[in-house]
Design an enzyme around this catalytic site. Structure first.
Site: not given
Length: 450
Positions: A212, A394
């Protein structure tokens, strides 16, 4: 922000039922890959085989692969090796760390995700022996396999930051969203205390690959939003230090975020690597590529640790031995088939893979059906038929109620899956997806349903 924030109503158009959500999960970025002909109910009859398949790791990739293999193979012996009994929804950590979700929203039981008939060895892989087609657990058990899926995730390496103590997260203005749900909750406590008064905040980014990679950016946007909500933005200075020459690997997104940060008065220092921290004194030390050290005081700091492969992979024949991925010990896979380049009966899923992109849950969703099909192809004596394009997603939080939905591939091409959402424009729907919709979609992925 109270824990009831999660239960705030959203517009009726977004307040879908769980059944409709799972039915339409293929439209969500976490569940992208609508064109892939590997959905439940569309597969051919289960392949009969007595193959022994070991899956190292019970994160999203591991349990999703186990569920798909259990359904698509008839007679295979499937074994998951992982001691962890709690399955953490890591995409939710930033929601916890910024006061949006209560911490109990991100933890579930692995026992509810591992399918019947799959053996679960509650030990950790300590050694990979691919020449002998075997793994050894930390309890000394040796398990042989015909095929191996490596889905171990990665290792957070706080040891590369002198003085860093994960147990201190939440105290002395120290935050870090990555290690655990408890660390995310403690990070919110530190951020909440900081925003009451303001002061100096330091936001950081290491030079290693990250899971991430948008989280450091989300935390930066959200700390400014929380300061504004508290009425203390004028009393605060928020600086971002990147150990790289950028803040995000996709140039168009990198430039867009920098433009927004300039408007928000968030200066960025490039090639500034966090190497030490004095937690009690609230002082951080950064180095330049030339070795120049700079000590900076802070009231709040978000430490993003360097990341690497777990020792069991890093120290094994399975890791890259040369090239850019060798330093981190990442799994040496072909970037398209995700099959090991030297051991053809080994595949990789998720964070552990030594590829240019792909350490997100969305990547796992799209790539896991491909890996499973490629493995089935190999079991059946065929060459792998599926090619992965590096898809990564994302949902980048900008402030409460707004986000950017960023999707891209290996070549840094933007690959939006929802035509109504411009990846460079603020979106309330992108916020709702992150806040309300993606967790149920994630659980459907874990169970092999999408």
């Amino acid at each position: 922000m109270k824990s009831t924030e999660f239960d705030k109503p959203v517009p009726q158009a977004c307040d879908v039922s769980r059944r409709r959500l799972l039915f339409g999960a293929g439209a969500l970025p976490l569940a992208t890959g609508v064109g892939l002909s590997l959905q439940p109910g569309k597969a051919s009859a289960a392949l009969k085989t007595n193959a022994r398949i070991v899956i190292a790791g019970s994160g999203l990739g591991g349990v999703a692969a186990a569920n798909r293999l259990a359904r698509e193979l008839d007679g295979a012996k499937i074994t998951i090796v992982d001691r962890k009994e709690i399955h953490n929804y890591q995409p939710g950590y930033t929601l916890v760390a910024t006061g949006i979700w209560p911490v109990d929203k991100v933890s579930d039981r692995n026992a509810d995700l591992i399918p019947a008939g799959v053996e679960w060895v509650k030990e950790m892989v300590a050694e990979f022996d691919p020449e002998a087609n075997a793994i050894v657990t930390d309890a000394g058990r040796r398990i042989e396999y015909d095929y191996l899926i490596v889905a171990t995730g990665l290792q957070i390496d706080f040891a590369q930051i002198e003085g860093m103590d994960a147990a201190a997260i939440g105290t002395h203005g120290l935050g870090c969203v990555y290690p655990s749900p408890e660390a995310a909750q403690a990070t919110w406590q530190a951020m909440d205390a900081y925003r009451q008064k303001g002061g100096q905040a330091l936001m950081t980014l290491p030079a290693t690959p990250l899971k991430c990679a948008g989280a450091p950016l989300k935390m930066t946007f959200m700390i400014v939003d929380r300061l504004k909500q508290a009425g203390t933005r004028a009393n605060a200075k928020v600086d971002f230090h990147s150990a790289l020459g950028n803040i995000f690997s996709v140039p168009v997104i990198n430039d867009e975020v920098l433009r927004r940060w300039a408007a928000l008065d968030i200066p960025v220092t490039f090639n500034s690597k966090l190497v030490a921290i004095d937690i009690g004194a609230r002082r951080a030390t950064f180095t330049s590529p030339e070795g120049e050290r700079t000590d900076l005081d802070y009231d709040f700091i978000h430490v993003v640790p360097p990341m690497r492969a777990p020792d069991a992979v890093k120290n094994s024949p399975l890791s890259w031995k040369e090239g850019g991925f060798a330093a981190g010990g990442w799994l040496e896979v072909d970037k398209e088939t995700l099959r090991h380049r030297r051991f053809p009966n080994v595949f990789g899923i998720g964070d552990i893979n030594g590829t240019a992109k792909g350490k997100t849950a969305a990547t796992v969703k799209k790539s896991t059906p491909m890996v499973v099909q490629n493995l089935i192809d190999v079991i059946a004596g065929r060459e792998p038929s599926q090619k992965f394009d590096g898809y990564t997603s994302c949902p980048l939080l900008l402030r409460e109620g707004s986000a950017l939905l960023i999707e891209f591939d290996y070549e840094n091409n933007l690959t939006p899956s929802l035509p109504a959402i411009d990846p460079l424009k603020d979106s309330y729907f992108a916020w709702v997806m992150k806040y309300r919709l993606l967790k149920p979609a994630y659980m459907a992925v874990a169970k092999g349903r999408v």
